[in-house]
Scaffold this motif. Structure first.
Motif, mmCIF file in Angstrom:
data_model
loop_
_atom_site.group_PDB
_atom_site.id
_atom_site.type_symbol
_atom_site.label_atom_id
_atom_site.label_comp_id
_atom_site.label_asym_id
_atom_site.label_seq_id
_atom_site.Cartn_x
_atom_site.Cartn_y
_atom_site.Cartn_z
ATOM 1 N N TYR A 64 0.799 -1.226 0.000
ATOM 2 C CA TYR A 64 0.000 0.000 0.000
ATOM 3 C C TYR A 64 0.835 1.281 0.000
ATOM 4 O O TYR A 64 0.283 2.367 -0.101
ATOM 5 N N LEU A 65 2.165 1.138 0.147
ATOM 6 C CA LEU A 65 3.002 2.346 0.296
ATOM 7 C C LEU A 65 2.827 3.275 -0.904
ATOM 8 O O LEU A 65 2.776 4.490 -0.758
ATOM 9 N N LEU A 66 2.736 2.702 -2.112
ATOM 10 C CA LEU A 66 2.621 3.531 -3.319
ATOM 11 C C LEU A 66 1.226 3.439 -3.944
ATOM 12 O O LEU A 66 1.036 3.759 -5.105
ATOM 13 N N GLU A 67 0.268 3.005 -3.143
ATOM 14 C CA GLU A 67 -1.140 2.935 -3.590
ATOM 15 C C GLU A 67 -1.617 4.325 -4.011
ATOM 16 O O GLU A 67 -1.397 5.302 -3.301
ATOM 17 N N PRO A 68 -2.282 4.452 -5.187
ATOM 18 C CA PRO A 68 -2.710 5.782 -5.654
ATOM 19 C C PRO A 68 -3.529 6.574 -4.624
ATOM 20 O O PRO A 68 -3.313 7.770 -4.459
ATOM 21 N N SER A 69 -4.432 5.905 -3.902
ATOM 22 C CA SER A 69 -5.258 6.652 -2.945
ATOM 23 C C SER A 69 -4.407 7.203 -1.803
ATOM 24 O O SER A 69 -4.642 8.303 -1.296
ATOM 25 N N VAL A 70 -3.378 6.435 -1.417
ATOM 26 C CA VAL A 70 -2.479 6.896 -0.349
ATOM 27 C C VAL A 70 -1.646 8.090 -0.843
ATOM 28 O O VAL A 70 -1.505 9.095 -0.151
ATOM 29 N N LEU A 71 -1.134 7.977 -2.066
ATOM 30 C CA LEU A 71 -0.324 9.075 -2.614
ATOM 31 C C LEU A 71 -1.164 10.338 -2.783
ATOM 32 O O LEU A 71 -0.704 11.443 -2.528
ATOM 33 N N SER A 72 -2.420 10.151 -3.193
ATOM 34 C CA SER A 72 -3.293 11.312 -3.339
ATOM 35 C C SER A 72 -3.550 11.954 -1.968
ATOM 36 O O SER A 72 -3.576 13.176 -1.835
ATOM 37 N N GLY A 73 -3.722 11.097 -0.927
ATOM 38 C CA GLY A 73 -3.890 11.626 0.429
ATOM 39 C C GLY A 73 -2.648 12.382 0.874
ATOM 40 O O GLY A 73 -2.732 13.459 1.486
ATOM 41 N N LEU A 74 -1.478 11.829 0.524
ATOM 42 C CA LEU A 74 -0.215 12.495 0.863
ATOM 43 C C LEU A 74 -0.158 13.879 0.205
ATOM 44 O O LEU A 74 0.204 14.874 0.835
ATOM 45 N N GLY A 75 -0.560 13.922 -1.085
ATOM 46 C CA GLY A 75 -0.565 15.194 -1.797
ATOM 47 C C GLY A 75 -1.469 16.213 -1.104
ATOM 48 O O GLY A 75 -1.084 17.372 -0.895
ATOM 49 N N THR A 76 -2.643 15.763 -0.695
ATOM 50 C CA THR A 76 -3.581 16.650 0.010
ATOM 51 C C THR A 76 -2.959 17.175 1.300
ATOM 52 O O THR A 76 -3.021 18.369 1.605
ATOM 53 N N VAL A 259 -2.597 -1.749 11.782
ATOM 54 C CA VAL A 259 -1.207 -1.416 12.098
ATOM 55 C C VAL A 259 -0.367 -1.198 10.831
ATOM 56 O O VAL A 259 0.298 -0.164 10.708
ATOM 57 N N PRO A 260 -0.392 -2.111 9.865
ATOM 58 C CA PRO A 260 0.439 -1.840 8.672
ATOM 59 C C PRO A 260 0.027 -0.563 7.948
ATOM 60 O O PRO A 260 0.882 0.166 7.447
ATOM 61 N N MET A 261 -1.255 -0.244 7.925
ATOM 62 C CA MET A 261 -1.679 0.972 7.236
ATOM 63 C C MET A 261 -1.202 2.218 7.984
ATOM 64 O O MET A 261 -0.814 3.207 7.382
ATOM 65 N N LEU A 262 -1.222 2.153 9.325
ATOM 66 C CA LEU A 262 -0.694 3.300 10.091
ATOM 67 C C LEU A 262 0.804 3.448 9.865
ATOM 68 O O LEU A 262 1.335 4.565 9.830
ATOM 69 N N ILE A 263 1.481 2.317 9.689
ATOM 70 C CA ILE A 263 2.922 2.391 9.413
ATOM 71 C C ILE A 263 3.160 3.082 8.066
ATOM 72 O O ILE A 263 4.070 3.902 7.923
ATOM 73 N N VAL A 264 2.306 2.782 7.087
ATOM 74 C CA VAL A 264 2.408 3.474 5.791
ATOM 75 C C VAL A 264 2.322 4.988 5.998
ATOM 76 O O VAL A 264 3.165 5.754 5.509
ATOM 77 N N ALA A 265 1.318 5.421 6.782
ATOM 78 C CA ALA A 265 1.158 6.861 7.033
ATOM 79 C C ALA A 265 2.384 7.421 7.753
ATOM 80 O O ALA A 265 2.925 8.466 7.382
ATOM 81 N N CYS A 266 2.870 6.697 8.778
ATOM 82 C CA CYS A 266 4.028 7.162 9.548
ATOM 83 C C CYS A 266 5.242 7.349 8.645
ATOM 84 O O CYS A 266 5.953 8.361 8.743
ATOM 85 N N LEU A 267 5.479 6.377 7.772
ATOM 86 C CA LEU A 267 6.650 6.467 6.897
ATOM 87 C C LEU A 267 6.562 7.711 6.020
ATOM 88 O O LEU A 267 7.549 8.437 5.847
ATOM 89 N N TRP A 268 5.376 7.993 5.493
ATOM 90 C CA TRP A 268 5.240 9.175 4.641
ATOM 91 C C TRP A 268 5.388 10.479 5.432
ATOM 92 O O TRP A 268 6.039 11.414 4.982
ATOM 93 N N TYR A 269 4.772 10.543 6.630
ATOM 94 C CA TYR A 269 4.940 11.765 7.446
ATOM 95 C C TYR A 269 6.429 12.010 7.721
ATOM 96 O O TYR A 269 6.938 13.126 7.575
#
Lengths: 309, 280
Positions: A64-76, A259-269
């Motif tokens: 999920y690290l490079l999942e489009p919805s996650v990247l779009s959230g990161l952009g926002t 937990v893995p999804m929160l880790i994805v967010a943490c890594l991007w932050y």
């Protein structure tokens, strides 16, 4: 002569004329050894935990690290933080100027604004702005108590996006006002005198002489402020804005891989904050030019041969 | 040139709270004249030239530069204050050299000198830089153009500040104790540059504690105390044969504590910590 016994008589073996501190042995520092061992054990435990705990589900993180919805959230998240910082810095600069005004009501208004928007928790403010339509059903532009030129339905104007930008910018401007004011107060009066004496207008004095010197003081706390806004954008997930946190929440609400999804967010932050910190260091160096007495700063063409006499 | 003075100060008063910093001062400075102002600390010397340069406002009286009233304009039969931009333009016609130099720290030496000519006087950058380099040559700092002010000694910074002041091609140059913040051995290099300016015919008003210098370069010397001009005249007659008891006592105090060195920091002339080593 009377007095304390000379050292030479105590350390009779050495000749004081041949003393040389360069020949001294290194001092043993046992607590450093203890601290080093403790840190090493903690590090090993941590790595072991990260690698062997199956519930971390690193394969899910990778998926999920490079999942489009996650990247779009990161952009926002990033543009929201940048927008709030830019608006906050501009409004904050106006507030800082207002706080230094010679006209008392202007000072009072600025102090009140800062007190209110710094004093209410950002989460409460965000929810409040999101529900503005209840308080002001219509938003209009016109002459107060006179004709209206244009008006909108507040329910259409106040989307999650506008509520988020307004809310974060208001909080940010209150903090930035204090940071900018501190920076401006740190510039010595003589610099303003010198600029005015050269025939500079108030605008030239401010933008060419005072502000660049104030920036040196403003940037370190201003950078921390940007980092806290970036993290603060996580709050907008409560008003259903699709930021980074919200985008991973959408996923784990479906898959329960919390937990893995929160880790994805943490890594991007962490990645964004780290990248920004590098940029901040560069800005600090840029604005500190001329403020060091060392070598020729940013102009290494000549050596400062004994310049600082 | 006309017989009208370049600078005309008439009856100016300035209060800081209850304290009258200037209590009715008149002063004319002719074209090309060098006027030195001496007097004890707090006598209003610095306030006077800060008022002339409009860094402070005055409470009454008037200051004219070449017959133009500074800081105010006639409007419907009365005077009203000028806007900030007009005041800035008037300031651009004079220059000031400060005790603490006040060079702009984030500009190089060259940029410090070219900034006002380019931004205020609308000259091209090439012209301003050529002139700035020539001025640096004159003050003996041609090789320091690309340094930042903090990399220079106090005496060098003050010489740059003088070059910056000259670059604006001022009608009148004002000096506010230009050597008081310098180490004794650096005073002379700054005085040398000022001597050269005076010899070139620059109109100058110099607030100073350097009595020997005041005497040497001045066409006229002015002694101030308690916000007033107590005595003025040619430096020779005034400093050799002071007419007033106050100037006499000022001069004797000055000479006593300074051992006639001419280079001691004069701000300490009241203290009893006399220097251990003789200064020559």
């Amino acid at each position: 002569m009377a007095g304390p016994i000379p050292l030479t008589e105590i350390q009779s073996s050495a000749d004081p004329r041949t003393d040389d501190v360069a020949l001294s042995r290194r001092r043993v520092r046992p607590w450093r050894v203890v601290a080093g061992v403790v840190l090493a054990v903690v590090a090993v435990l941590l790595v072991h935990f990260l690698l062997t705990n199956p519930r971390l589900e690193w394969d899910v993180v990778a998926e999920y690290l490079l999942e489009p919805s996650v990247l779009s959230g990161l952009g926002t998240t990033v543009w929201l933080a940048v927008a709030a910082t830019v608006v906050g810095a501009v409004v904050g600069a106006v507030l800082a100027a207002a706080q230094m005004s010679a006209f008392p009501p202007v000072r009072w208004a600025a102090t009140l604004y800062i007190g209110v928007f710094r004093g209410i928790p950002p989460l409460v403010q965000l929810i409040f702005w999101f529900n503005l339509a209840y308080l002001l059903p219509r938003i209009s532009i016109g002459i107060p108590f006179g004709p209206e030129f244009a008006s909108w339905d507040a329910n259409e104007v106040i989307t999650p996006v506008t509520a988020a930008v307004i809310g974060l910018s208001l909080v940010e401007s209150a903090y930035m006002a204090e940071i900018i004011r501190g920076g401006l107060l740190g510039v010595e009066q003589g610099q303003r005198d010198a600029a005015r004496a050269m025939g500079f207008t108030p605008g030239q004095t401010f933008f060419r002489v005072v502000l660049p010197q104030a920036m040196r003081v403003i940037i370190p706390p201003g950078g921390s402020q940007f980092i806290s806004v970036l993290k603060g954008t996580a709050l907008v997930s409560v008003i259903a804005m699709a930021d980074l946190l919200h985008s991973v929440q959408v996923v784990y609400n479906r898959t329960y891989e919390i937990v893995p999804m929160l880790i994805v967010a943490c890594l991007w932050y962490l990645a964004v904050v780290t990248l920004f910190t590098v940029g901040q260091r560069w800005l600090e160096r840029h604005f500190s030019r001329g403020h060091t007495t060392g070598g020729a700063v940013r102009r290494p063409k000549k050596t400062p041969d004994g310049a600082s006499a | 040139m006309t017989t009208e003075p370049a600078l005309r100060v008439r009856g100016i008063r300035k209060n800081f709270g209850d304290h009258a910093a200037l209590d009715g001062v008149d002063l004319d400075v002719a074209d090309g004249e060098v006027v030195t102002i001496i007097g004890p600390s707090g006598s209003g010397k610095s306030t006077l030239i800060r008022c002339v340069h409009q860094l402070e406002t005055i409470d009454s009286g008037a200051i004219h530069l070449d017959d133009e009233l500074l800081g105010h304009e006639r409007h419907r039969g009365t005077l009203r204050p000028l806007g900030a931009r007009r005041v800035a333009a008037q300031r651009g016609r004079m220059s000031m050299v400060f005790q603490q130099f006040h060079l702009i720290p984030h500009f190089t030496v060259l940029r410090n000198i070219t900034e006002a000519p380019v931004r205020v006087h609308g000259r091209s950058r090439e012209e301003a830089e050529t002139e700035a380099r020539a001025l640096l040559e004159r003050v003996g700092l041609a090789d320091r153009a690309d340094h930042y002010p903090r990399q220079l000694s106090g005496g060098q910074q003050q010489r740059v500040a003088i070059a910056r002041a000259v670059a604006a091609r001022p009608r009148v140059m004002l000096f506010d104790e230009p050597t008081s913040a310098l180490d004794p051995e650096l005073v002379e290099e700054v005085l040398g540059v000022m001597r050269q300016l005076a010899a070139d015919g620059m109109t100058m008003v110099v607030v100073t504690h350097e009595i020997a210098f005041a005497r040497e370069v001045a066409d006229r010397c002015v002694f101030m105390e308690a916000g007033r001009i107590v005595e003025s005249g040619t430096p020779d007659e005034m400093l050799t044969n002071p007419r007033t008891a106050r100037l006499r006592s000022f001069l004797s105090r000055h000479h006593d504590s300074r051992h006639d060195s001419g280079h001691r920091d004069p701000r300490h002339h009241d203290s009893h910590t006399t220097p251990q080593e003789p200064v020559t």
